[in-house]
Structure formats: structure tokens, C-alpha cells
Design an enzyme around this catalytic site. Structure first.
Site, mmCIF file in Angstrom:
data_model
loop_
_atom_site.group_PDB
_atom_site.id
_atom_site.type_symbol
_atom_site.label_atom_id
_atom_site.label_comp_id
_atom_site.label_asym_id
_atom_site.label_seq_id
_atom_site.Cartn_x
_atom_site.Cartn_y
_atom_site.Cartn_z
ATOM 1 N N SER A 1 0.842 -1.087 0.180
ATOM 2 C CA SER A 1 -0.041 0.008 0.050
ATOM 3 C C SER A 1 0.743 1.271 0.012
ATOM 4 C CB SER A 1 -0.789 -0.008 1.155
ATOM 5 O OG SER A 1 -1.519 1.316 1.581
ATOM 6 N N TYR B 1 -0.476 -0.271 9.858
ATOM 7 C CA TYR B 1 -0.750 -0.784 8.565
ATOM 8 C C TYR B 1 0.608 -0.332 7.564
ATOM 9 C CZ TYR B 1 -3.554 -1.026 4.077
ATOM 10 O OH TYR B 1 -3.888 -1.176 3.014
ATOM 11 N N LYS C 1 2.660 -2.953 5.706
ATOM 12 C CA LYS C 1 2.735 -2.992 4.129
ATOM 13 C C LYS C 1 4.072 -2.851 3.461
ATOM 14 C CE LYS C 1 -1.535 -4.016 2.842
ATOM 15 N NZ LYS C 1 -1.612 -5.565 2.272
#
Ligand SMILES: NC(=O)c1ccc[n+]([C@@H]2O[C@H](COP(=O)([O-])OP(=O)(O)OC[C@H]3O[C@@H](n4cnc5c(N)ncnc54)[C@H](O)[C@@H]3O)[C@@H](O)[C@H]2O)c1
Length: 303
Positions: free
Chosen positions: A150, A163, A167
Site C-alpha cells: 500500500s 498498517y 505494508k
């Protein structure tokens, strides 16, 4: 039919991007294990319906698929998902590590639970499924691993420490997998998608910048991601490995990797004072602006 006879495992394929990848791979002749633990957006409960619905859509269209409801977030789950492919279809050729959740919180408020849930699903989950499939791919000397990264990690985002770490970690995992498996004819690549899905619906929109970012993403369909995933899984992408691609509507991007962009050297070595003196006229000029993914991709997507 770019994937005729291939056996594919797509995790988190009950919804969103994974669902589109499973449907397109099946249309291209792959037999698909549709994995999804069917969690609610908040992470509670588990149901079989999302995976079952995708399986029935594939079989109604004349394809072959089977459902699996294990969580990717444990080694046992990873083993069970790959076992399902082997027990049902005899082999595994393609793994798409796509399952994901968000637990957004500013770094000064994030709990251990929120950190662990996201790291375990994305980073450990990608490892767990890859670890189960890798010996089989090594043995058969053919394999494709596609991991979802991401721009929250590659570029940056507010409120996503867990996150972003997961990622960007997934990119490291992908590079190492590509290097370890290259001699066995197995490739590993990352896709950084942009698409309006349930997961994006959980991003807080309390600030104007967050609202603007989510409004842009709303215009992008998860179906745009699937052709790149299917291509990377095909024989045609044999020489593509260790790379990061982005898909944003009808735009496909290739990302750069981390390399030194400039160097400074001092014959007598560095002292703190010397660094403070030389830094502004040298390295300072090459610093990457500290910005979010939404600030960087500030133009409307081609949809
Ligand atoms: N949508 C975007 O713009 C975007 C951007 C960057 C990255 N991604 C990545 O793409 C992937 C897919 O996201 P999406 O937007 O389609 O989300 P989504 O919420 O629509 O789908 C994710 C699916 O994963 C499943 N899942 C979650 N945890 C699981 C687990 N432990 N085991 C098995 N299944 C599990 C969920 O039940 C859900 O059906 C994720 O890895 C996400 O991080 C998406």
C-alpha cells in the site's frame, strides 16, 4: 485463457479486490481456492457466506472453485489454506496474499491489540500462506506469489502506523521471497492498489484531508486491479520478479526501490559539528518531502 490449468489461492477473496482477482483468474482458466474468514469490518465474528458467494459465482460461470474459511493470521491457517488447494485440485501454482484489515489510530493512542491485529493479518498472514506454498512451488519449479502492499507504507499516511509498517514489511518479504525462489522459477511481486472497498470505508474521515482522499478512492473500482494480478500470475510474466506495481483506476504504475540518491564523504571522517555545517548544502537538498499518499496522488484518477 492466460491461466489455463493453474491452481490459484486468493486470500480475503470474499470481497473487494480479492473477489475480483478470484473471478478474473477463474475466467482465465485457473481453479481457485477462495479464502475468506468472513470477518465483520470491526473484526468480530466469522461467516462463510462471502467466500461461498464467490465460489458459486465462479461455478455458475462454468469455472472451478472451492471455499476456505481459515484465517491467514497463523501458521496453522496458512497450512490449512494451502492444504485445501492440494486436497481439492492436487497442487498450488499461484498465491495472492490479499486478506486485510485496518485498525487506524494515531501513534500516540494505538493499542497493542490494534498493532498486533494488523501486523498478524497482513505481514504474518502473507508469510504464513507463502511459507506453506513455497516448498511445493520449489519442488514443482513453478510458482507465482502476489502480495498486496500500500502507498500508506510506500509513501505515508496519518493514523496508520500498524498498517504502514505491515505494508512496507510486505515489500521486504516479497523481495526476499523473490530472491530465495528465483532459481526455482517462482516469482514474487507486490501490487499497491487503490480501490473503493469495505476496508476503505473504515478509514476515519474526521479531517478535510481524509475526506478528500476517501472521495477520490470512491471513484475507483476493485475490478481495475485484477488484470495486473492475473498477468503477474501468468507464464507471460516469467521475467518479472521483486517489483512493486500500483493500480489506480485505468493507470498502472511501476514504483522505484530504495537506493542511495546521493553521498557525502569527508577525508577526515565526520563529527557532529561538521555534519551540521555540511548537511544543509548537501543531503538536505535531496530529502524526500514528508507527505501522505493522498497529498502525493493529488490528481483525479482515470476511471
Ligand atoms: N482498497 C484499497 O484502496 C487498498 C489500498 C491499498 C492496499 N489495499 C490492500 O488490498 C487488499 C484487499 O483489500 P480490500 O480493499 O479489497 O478490502 P476488503 O475489506 O474489501 O476485503 C478484504 C477481505 O479480507 C478478508 N480478511 C480479513 N482478514 C482476514 C484473515 N485473517 N483471513 C482471511 N481473510 C481475511 C475480509 O473478510 C475481507 O473479505 C488488502 O491487503 C489491503 O490492505 C487496498
Amino acid at each position: 485463457m492466460m491461466l489455463k490449468g493453474k491452481i490459484a489461492v486468493v486470500t480475503g477473496a470474499g470481497r473487494g479486490i480479492g473477489r475480483e482477482i478470484a473471478l478474473l483468474m477463474a475466467r482465465h482458466g485457473a481453479q481457485v481456492v477462495v479464502n475468506d474468514y468472513g470477518g465483520s469490518a470491526a473484526g468480530s465474528g466469522a461467516e462463510s457466506a462471502p467466500a461461498d458467494e464467490v465460489v458459486s459465482e465462479i461455478t455458475k460461470a462454468g469455472g472451478k472453485a472451492t471455499a476456505n474459511y481459515d484465517s491467514v493470521a497463523s501458521m496453522a491457517g496458512g497450512q490449512a489454506i494451502i492444504k485445501k488447494a492440494v486436497d481439492t485440485f492436487g497442487r498450488v501454482d499461484i498465491v495472492v496474499n490479499n486478506a486485510g484489515i485496518l485498525r487506524d489510530r494515531m501513534i500516540f493512542n494505538m493499542t497493542e491489540e490494534e498493532w498486533d491485529a494488523v501486523i498478524n493479518t497482513h505481514l504474518k498472514g502473507s508469510f504464513a500462506v507463502t511459507r506453506a506454498a513455497a516448498p511445493l512451488m520449489r519442488e514443482q519449479k513453478w510458482g507465482r506469489i502476489i502480495n498486496m502492499t500500500s502507498t500508506s507504507g510506500l509513501i505515508g499516511n496519518v493514523g496508520q502506523a500498524n498498517y504502514a509498517a505491515a505494508k512496507l514489511g510486505i515489500f521486504g518479504l516479497t523481495k526476499a521471497t523473490a530472491l530465495d525462489m528465483g532459481r526455482y522459477n517462482v516469482t514474487a511481486n507486490c501490487i499497491s492498489p487503490f480501490a473503493w472497498t469495505r476496508m476503505i470505508g473504515t478509514i476515519p474521515t474526521s479531517t478535510e484531508a481524509q475526506q478528500a482522499r476517501v472521495e477520490k478512492i470512491k471513484k475507483m473500482s476493485p475490478a481495475h486491479i485484477a488484470p495486473l494480478a492475473a498477468f503477474l500470475a501468468s507464464d507471460a510474466a516469467q521475467n518479472v520478479s521483486g517489483q512493486i506495481f500500483g493500480v489506480r483506476g485505468k493507470e498502472i504504475m511501476l514504483f522505484g526501490h530504495h537506493r542511495p540518491v546521493t553521498r557525502i564523504h569527508h577525508a577526515e571522517g565526520w563529527t557532529v559539528e561538521r555534519l551540521a555545517e555540511i548537511f544543509p548544502g548537501t543531503l538536505q537538498h535531496h530529502l524526500v518531502p514528508l507527505e501522505t499518499s493522498g497529498q502525493y496522488f493529488n490528481y483525479d484518477p482515470l476511471v
